[in-house]
Enzyme design. Structure first.
Site, PDB file in Angstrom:
ATOM      1  N   SER A 107       0.833  -1.202   0.000  1.00 50.60           N
ATOM      2  CA  SER A 107       0.000   0.000   0.000  1.00 50.60           C
ATOM      3  C   SER A 107       0.870   1.256   0.000  1.00 50.60           C
ATOM      4  O   SER A 107       1.681   1.444  -0.906  1.00 50.60           O
ATOM      5  CB  SER A 107      -0.963  -0.051   1.190  1.00 50.60           C
ATOM      6  N   ASP A 214     -10.043  -4.471  -4.894  1.00 52.96           N
ATOM      7  CA  ASP A 214      -9.422  -3.541  -3.952  1.00 52.96           C
ATOM      8  C   ASP A 214     -10.137  -2.205  -4.050  1.00 52.96           C
ATOM      9  O   ASP A 214     -10.013  -1.493  -5.040  1.00 52.96           O
ATOM     10  CB  ASP A 214      -7.931  -3.382  -4.283  1.00 52.96           C
ATOM     11  N   HIS A 244      -7.958  -5.423  -0.399  1.00 54.96           N
ATOM     12  CA  HIS A 244      -6.728  -4.628  -0.370  1.00 54.96           C
ATOM     13  C   HIS A 244      -5.520  -5.368   0.200  1.00 54.96           C
ATOM     14  O   HIS A 244      -4.435  -5.304  -0.362  1.00 54.96           O
ATOM     15  CB  HIS A 244      -6.964  -3.340   0.423  1.00 54.96           C
TER      16      HIS A 244
END
Length: 274
Positions: A107, A214, A244
């Site tokens: 991320s 996601d 995610h």
């Protein structure tokens, strides 16, 4: 389960807490860069899989995150975070000279890892990006024009199809559950622009992992950024239905297997021929 030990160093803007999961005679060092609002303690199972694969694993809690110093989730310049990450990498390199280093970022950590690779990629054997914040991130686009940051808790169902992941996230006192800080939003935007303007990663072997469901870091925005930085050796794995946190997904064993298989290929190619 592999046991971690913590150490602390003077970061660019305060004390940084790092963790290391050691392996005897490691084949490689895996450095982990965690995502926004979380901390490296959420990666115990990832570290355990990598240690069993032959790696010594390490990484920091980024400034303002986890056990590290600083106002919570406040980052004014991500170049500072990259510099702190470089301290961890160099410490690992000092402990394990001539051992290949693989950088794994999730991320926001994927953004940090990509920027690190642009600056220090010649010292890496490979790069793994999990749901990376690259290209266009609609969260930044939505928050950048606002003066006041909305305090809207994350929908933890967007993390994983496994409900226990969201429950643990909610209960974790080291996870930030409040709003973004405006300077951090500006810094995210600046870092994304800096990465996009820097150019490709060249021959660095890169593995990109992403869930096609996601909703926190949507696939289409990241793909724009991947196209900006992709070098000559990119492997892509898009997981149907995954959300995610692919390392915490219901198919996490498949995902971690893809990571270790990728690392095996990189190490085999780099091994000197007899």
């Amino acid at each position: 389960m592999a046991q971690a030990r913590e150490w602390e160093f003077a970061g660019v803007r305060g004390a940084i807490t790092a963790r290391i999961w050691p392996a005897d005679g490691p084949r490689y060092v895996a450095v982990l860069a965690h995502g926004y609002g979380e901390h490296l303690g959420r990666y115990e199972h990832v570290a355990d899989a990598l240690v069993r694969h032959g790696a010594t694993v390490c990484g920091p809690d980024h400034m303002g995150h986890g056990r590290s110093a600083g106002e919570r989730v406040l980052v004014e310049d991500y170049e500072d975070v990259v510099a702190d990450l470089h301290t961890v990498v160099e410490a690992a390199r000092d402990d394990h000279p001539d051992v290949p280093v693989v950088l794994i970022g999730h991320s926001m950590g994927g953004m940090i890892a990509t920027r690190y690779a642009q600056l220090h990629g010649d010292g890496l054997a490979a790069l793994v990006l999990s749901g990376p914040v690259l290209g266009r991130w609609r969260t930044v686009d939505a928050l950048l024009p606002l003066d006041d940051m909305p305090d809207e808790p994350i929908d933890t169902a967007t993390l994983s199809r496994d409900p226990s992941v969201g429950a643990a996230y909610t209960a974790d006192p080291l996870v930030w559950h409040g709003p973004f800080k405006k300077p951090t939003v500006r810094a995210l935007d600046a870092c994304l622009r800096r990465i996009g303007g820097h150019g490709p990663l060249g021959p660095l072997p890169t593995l990109w992992l992403h869930g096609d469901d996601d909703r926190l870091v949507p696939l289409d925005g990241t793909r724009t950024g991947i196209e900006e930085v992709r070098g000559t050796d990119l492997t892509e794995r898009i997981y149907p239905g995954a959300r995610h946190e692919v390392f915490n997904e219901t198919n996490r064993d498949e995902v971690l297997g893809d990571v270790t298989a990728f690392i095996d290929r990189v190490l085999e190619r780099a091994a000197p021929s007899a």
